[in-house]
Motif scaffolding. Structure first.
Motif, PDB file in Angstrom:
ATOM      1  N   PRO A  94       0.819  -1.218   0.000  1.00 58.81           N
ATOM      2  CA  PRO A  94       0.000   0.000   0.000  1.00 58.81           C
ATOM      3  C   PRO A  94       0.855   1.271   0.000  1.00 58.81           C
ATOM      4  CG  PRO A  94      -0.201  -1.176   2.100  1.00 58.81           C
ATOM      5  CD  PRO A  94       0.695  -1.996   1.238  1.00 58.81           C
ATOM      6  N   ASP A  95       2.175   1.094   0.210  1.00 55.82           N
ATOM      7  CA  ASP A  95       3.087   2.234   0.187  1.00 55.82           C
ATOM      8  C   ASP A  95       3.560   2.446  -1.258  1.00 55.82           C
ATOM      9  OD1 ASP A  95       5.050   4.148   1.366  1.00 55.82           O
ATOM     10  OD2 ASP A  95       6.466   2.670   0.565  1.00 55.82           O
ATOM     11  N   ILE A 117      -5.841   6.947  -3.682  1.00 54.27           N
ATOM     12  CA  ILE A 117      -6.966   6.760  -2.751  1.00 54.27           C
ATOM     13  C   ILE A 117      -6.443   6.536  -1.331  1.00 54.27           C
ATOM     14  CG2 ILE A 117      -8.901   5.247  -2.138  1.00 54.27           C
ATOM     15  CD1 ILE A 117      -9.227   4.727  -5.206  1.00 54.27           C
ATOM     16  N   MET A 118      -5.391   5.704  -1.206  1.00 57.39           N
ATOM     17  CA  MET A 118      -4.826   5.431   0.125  1.00 57.39           C
ATOM     18  C   MET A 118      -4.275   6.704   0.763  1.00 57.39           C
ATOM     19  SD  MET A 118      -5.478   2.415   0.926  1.00 57.39           S
ATOM     20  CE  MET A 118      -4.455   2.128   2.370  1.00 57.39           C
ATOM     21  N   ASP A 119      -3.591   7.508  -0.034  1.00 57.93           N
ATOM     22  CA  ASP A 119      -3.033   8.769   0.463  1.00 57.93           C
ATOM     23  C   ASP A 119      -4.161   9.661   1.005  1.00 57.93           C
ATOM     24  OD1 ASP A 119      -1.193  11.000   0.727  1.00 57.93           O
ATOM     25  OD2 ASP A 119      -2.112  11.801  -1.095  1.00 57.93           O
ATOM     26  N   LEU A 120      -5.247   9.729   0.243  1.00 55.70           N
ATOM     27  CA  LEU A 120      -6.353  10.593   0.657  1.00 55.70           C
ATOM     28  C   LEU A 120      -7.162   9.983   1.801  1.00 55.70           C
ATOM     29  CD1 LEU A 120      -7.464  11.883  -2.837  1.00 55.70           C
ATOM     30  CD2 LEU A 120      -6.408  13.208  -1.014  1.00 55.70           C
ATOM     31  N   MET A 121      -7.162   8.664   1.904  1.00 54.47           N
ATOM     32  CA  MET A 121      -7.815   8.027   3.062  1.00 54.47           C
ATOM     33  C   MET A 121      -7.112   8.470   4.346  1.00 54.47           C
ATOM     34  SD  MET A 121     -10.501   6.160   2.816  1.00 54.47           S
ATOM     35  CE  MET A 121     -10.529   4.883   4.095  1.00 54.47           C
ATOM     36  N   PRO A 192     -25.298  -1.927   1.273  1.00 54.52           N
ATOM     37  CA  PRO A 192     -24.963  -1.129   2.467  1.00 54.52           C
ATOM     38  C   PRO A 192     -23.444  -0.976   2.616  1.00 54.52           C
ATOM     39  CG  PRO A 192     -26.553  -2.846   3.001  1.00 54.52           C
ATOM     40  CD  PRO A 192     -26.089  -3.118   1.600  1.00 54.52           C
ATOM     41  N   ALA A 193     -23.012   0.189   3.096  1.00 55.76           N
ATOM     42  CA  ALA A 193     -21.585   0.428   3.322  1.00 55.76           C
ATOM     43  C   ALA A 193     -21.097  -0.451   4.469  1.00 55.76           C
ATOM     44  CB  ALA A 193     -21.365   1.894   3.671  1.00 55.76           C
ATOM     45  N   VAL A 194     -19.847  -0.882   4.384  1.00 54.36           N
ATOM     46  CA  VAL A 194     -19.281  -1.725   5.448  1.00 54.36           C
ATOM     47  C   VAL A 194     -17.924  -1.174   5.862  1.00 54.36           C
ATOM     48  CG1 VAL A 194     -20.446  -3.861   4.751  1.00 54.36           C
ATOM     49  CG2 VAL A 194     -18.224  -3.271   3.745  1.00 54.36           C
ATOM     50  N   TYR A 195     -17.505  -1.520   7.087  1.00 53.53           N
ATOM     51  CA  TYR A 195     -16.166  -1.149   7.545  1.00 53.53           C
ATOM     52  C   TYR A 195     -15.145  -2.041   6.834  1.00 53.53           C
ATOM     53  CZ  TYR A 195     -12.114  -0.351  10.472  1.00 53.53           C
ATOM     54  OH  TYR A 195     -10.851  -0.042  10.897  1.00 53.53           O
ATOM     55  N   LEU A 196     -14.086  -1.433   6.298  1.00 57.05           N
ATOM     56  CA  LEU A 196     -13.069  -2.193   5.567  1.00 57.05           C
ATOM     57  C   LEU A 196     -11.832  -2.383   6.453  1.00 57.05           C
ATOM     58  CD1 LEU A 196     -13.380  -0.174   2.222  1.00 57.05           C
ATOM     59  CD2 LEU A 196     -14.287  -2.475   2.650  1.00 57.05           C
ATOM     60  N   GLU A 197     -11.596  -3.641   6.839  1.00 56.60           N
ATOM     61  CA  GLU A 197     -10.421  -3.930   7.679  1.00 56.60           C
ATOM     62  C   GLU A 197      -9.142  -3.579   6.938  1.00 56.60           C
ATOM     63  OE1 GLU A 197     -10.170  -4.908  10.723  1.00 56.60           O
ATOM     64  OE2 GLU A 197     -12.282  -5.398  11.154  1.00 56.60           O
ATOM     65  N   ASP A 198      -9.134  -3.861   5.642  1.00 57.40           N
ATOM     66  CA  ASP A 198      -7.918  -3.664   4.849  1.00 57.40           C
ATOM     67  C   ASP A 198      -8.307  -2.928   3.552  1.00 57.40           C
ATOM     68  OD1 ASP A 198      -5.650  -3.808   3.318  1.00 57.40           O
ATOM     69  OD2 ASP A 198      -5.317  -5.967   3.621  1.00 57.40           O
ATOM     70  N   PRO A 199      -8.400  -1.583   3.631  1.00 55.83           N
ATOM     71  CA  PRO A 199      -8.888  -0.836   2.465  1.00 55.83           C
ATOM     72  C   PRO A 199      -8.053  -1.080   1.202  1.00 55.83           C
ATOM     73  CG  PRO A 199      -8.746   0.593   4.387  1.00 55.83           C
ATOM     74  CD  PRO A 199      -8.132  -0.710   4.782  1.00 55.83           C
ATOM     75  N   PHE A 200      -6.743  -1.194   1.353  1.00 51.64           N
ATOM     76  CA  PHE A 200      -5.919  -1.342   0.148  1.00 51.64           C
ATOM     77  C   PHE A 200      -6.236  -2.654  -0.589  1.00 51.64           C
ATOM     78  CE2 PHE A 200      -2.030  -2.426  -2.217  1.00 51.64           C
ATOM     79  CZ  PHE A 200      -1.989  -1.309  -3.046  1.00 51.64           C
ATOM     80  N   GLU A 205      -8.816  -5.460  -5.127  1.00 55.05           N
ATOM     81  CA  GLU A 205      -9.847  -6.411  -5.601  1.00 55.05           C
ATOM     82  C   GLU A 205     -10.813  -5.749  -6.573  1.00 55.05           C
ATOM     83  OE1 GLU A 205     -12.281  -8.606  -2.698  1.00 55.05           O
ATOM     84  OE2 GLU A 205     -10.365  -9.147  -1.754  1.00 55.05           O
ATOM     85  N   TRP A 206     -11.264  -4.529  -6.235  1.00 54.38           N
ATOM     86  CA  TRP A 206     -12.179  -3.816  -7.133  1.00 54.38           C
ATOM     87  C   TRP A 206     -11.500  -3.585  -8.478  1.00 54.38           C
ATOM     88  CZ3 TRP A 206     -12.759   0.557  -2.956  1.00 54.38           C
ATOM     89  CH2 TRP A 206     -13.423   0.046  -1.846  1.00 54.38           C
ATOM     90  N   THR A 207     -10.216  -3.223  -8.418  1.00 50.05           N
ATOM     91  CA  THR A 207      -9.481  -2.950  -9.660  1.00 50.05           C
ATOM     92  C   THR A 207      -9.358  -4.208 -10.513  1.00 50.05           C
ATOM     93  OG1 THR A 207      -8.178  -1.321  -8.445  1.00 50.05           O
ATOM     94  CG2 THR A 207      -7.332  -2.000 -10.589  1.00 50.05           C
ATOM     95  N   ALA A 208      -9.043  -5.326  -9.868  1.00 50.73           N
ATOM     96  CA  ALA A 208      -8.872  -6.579 -10.607  1.00 50.73           C
ATOM     97  C   ALA A 208     -10.185  -6.975 -11.277  1.00 50.73           C
ATOM     98  CB  ALA A 208      -8.383  -7.686  -9.662  1.00 50.73           C
ATOM     99  N   HIS A 209     -11.293  -6.769 -10.575  1.00 51.51           N
ATOM    100  CA  HIS A 209     -12.603  -7.086 -11.145  1.00 51.51           C
ATOM    101  C   HIS A 209     -12.885  -6.185 -12.354  1.00 51.51           C
ATOM    102  CE1 HIS A 209     -16.687  -8.402 -11.474  1.00 51.51           C
ATOM    103  NE2 HIS A 209     -17.160  -7.197 -11.233  1.00 51.51           N
ATOM    104  N   SER A 210     -12.599  -4.911 -12.188  1.00 50.45           N
ATOM    105  CA  SER A 210     -12.804  -3.951 -13.267  1.00 50.45           C
ATOM    106  C   SER A 210     -11.958  -4.340 -14.493  1.00 50.45           C
ATOM    107  CB  SER A 210     -12.370  -2.573 -12.747  1.00 50.45           C
ATOM    108  OG  SER A 210     -13.139  -1.559 -13.290  1.00 50.45           O
TER     109      SER A 210
END
Ligand SMILES: [Zn+2]
Length: 345
Positions: A94-95, A117-121, A192-200, A205-210
């Motif tokens: 994630p770095d 996205i991680m930087d802005l998170m 529904p929105a959920v808490y993400l333990e590991d946002p990165f 995963e979203w990117t790979a699906h896309s």
């Protein structure tokens, strides 16, 4: 000579149908994604729902920062198919500097949307913790743009404009022309929105699906073109393309909203669930990265799907005028030379 080449190259690009705008989705979809994500946060964060109005329009600002900030474009895409076959995206750090070392590729080539996205998170979480709500909302709204972009499948492939498969212009045909015409906001169904333990990991995963969907979309463009006997400017082409990809577009925009509201909720929980104040009217337009503004594009400006090469009509006019002046100067000096030789005779 340089001017002439520039005119020729610009003319060739325009003729090849370079997309008129490199916005993932039309601007209106970015606004919808931010607005509906604001409404989609869980009940315990419900005071944030009032922020959905001032955070909606800033969903399009990052595309407008590209003009003045050369570092902005790579934040809008990530193209994993530039990596060697078998490269495991799950191993990516994630770095950003570490990840660039792992991938061994320049950021402007492969794109850095997940890391932007991680930087802005981190910035959003910090700002919420310090109750700096204007800054938190600015960073959060910007996240919305990059999340929206990553859910547009053609932002996750090196063949982003079909340029490698003779499908030039597919980028704007899908995200602008087709989506603008057929997409109905009532078909959006976020989870529904959920808490993400590991946002990165989630973002990857979203990117790979896309990226998988990008292949389907490129195939659909080919099929629609065949159905329309090669005429991509016809209703038959666009109707067929929508028949083949409409479900993907609906589910990707819906998922972008689920993903974005989950990221905002995660930032708020990680900030210690601070009380949320009443919303403000509007947000500053300046870039959260570099402070550049959102100067409107000159009408007729064209940029490629990576958004980095403005080819302005004014540029073409300026180079044309300069070319004309050069011709006049060269012509008149030849004319003077001939006259001088005649005079000697
Ligand atoms: Zn974008």
């Amino acid at each position: 000579m340089a001017g002439r080449w520039r005119i020729l190259i610009a003319a060739a690009l325009l003729a090849a149908g370079v997309p008129a705008a490199a916005w993932a989705w039309a601007g209106v979809q970015h606004i919808q994604i931010n607005k509906l994500a604001g409404r989609n946060v869980p009940d315990e964060m419900q005071d944030f729902r009032n922020f959905s109005r001032p955070m909606a329009l800033p969903g399009i600002f990052p595309d407008l920062w590209k003009e003045a900030d050369p570092d902005e474009s790579p934040r809008h895409y990530f193209e994993p198919d530039r990596l060697p076959a078998g490269f495991d995206l799950k191993q990516l750090s994630p770095d950003l500097p570490t990840a660039l070392g792992q991938m061994n590729i320049a950021p402007e080539i492969i794109g850095i949307a997940p890391w932007a996205i991680m930087d802005l998170m981190a910035k959003t979480t910090e700002a919420m913790r310090e109750t700096n709500w204007v800054w938190a909302a600015q960073c959060a709204a910007t996240i919305g743009h990059y999340v929206g972009d990553l859910h547009m499948p053609l932002h996750t492939t090196r063949n982003y404009n079909g340029q490698e498969t003779w499908q030039h212009g597919v980028h704007s045909r899908v995200e602008s022309e087709m989506t603008k015409y057929f997409f109905d906001v009532n078909s959006i169904q976020p989870e529904p929105a959920v808490y993400l333990e590991d946002p990165f990991s989630a973002i990857i995963e979203w990117t790979a699906h896309s990226a998988e969907l990008a292949r389907t979309i490129l195939r659909a463009d080919d099929m629609a073109k065949r159905t329309a006997n090669g005429r991509i400017d016809t209703e038959t082409y666009y109707h067929t393309l929508w028949d083949l990809t409409g479900d993907i577009i609906n589910s990707q925009i819906s998922h972008a909203i689920t993903a974005l509201s989950s990221l905002w909720y995660t930032a708020w929980v990680n900030a210690g669930r601070p009380p949320i104040p009443p919303a403000f009217d509007e947000l500053p337009t300046l870039s959260v990265h570099s402070g550049v503004g959102i100067d409107p594009r000159t009408p007729g400006d064209r940029i490629d799907a990576h958004g980095s090469q403005p080819i302005s009509r004014y540029n073409i006019i300026i180079w044309s005028v300069m070319g004309f002046i050069c011709l006049v100067v060269i012509g008149s000096s030849i004319h003077r030379g001939i006259q001088a030789r005649r005079a000697k005779k």
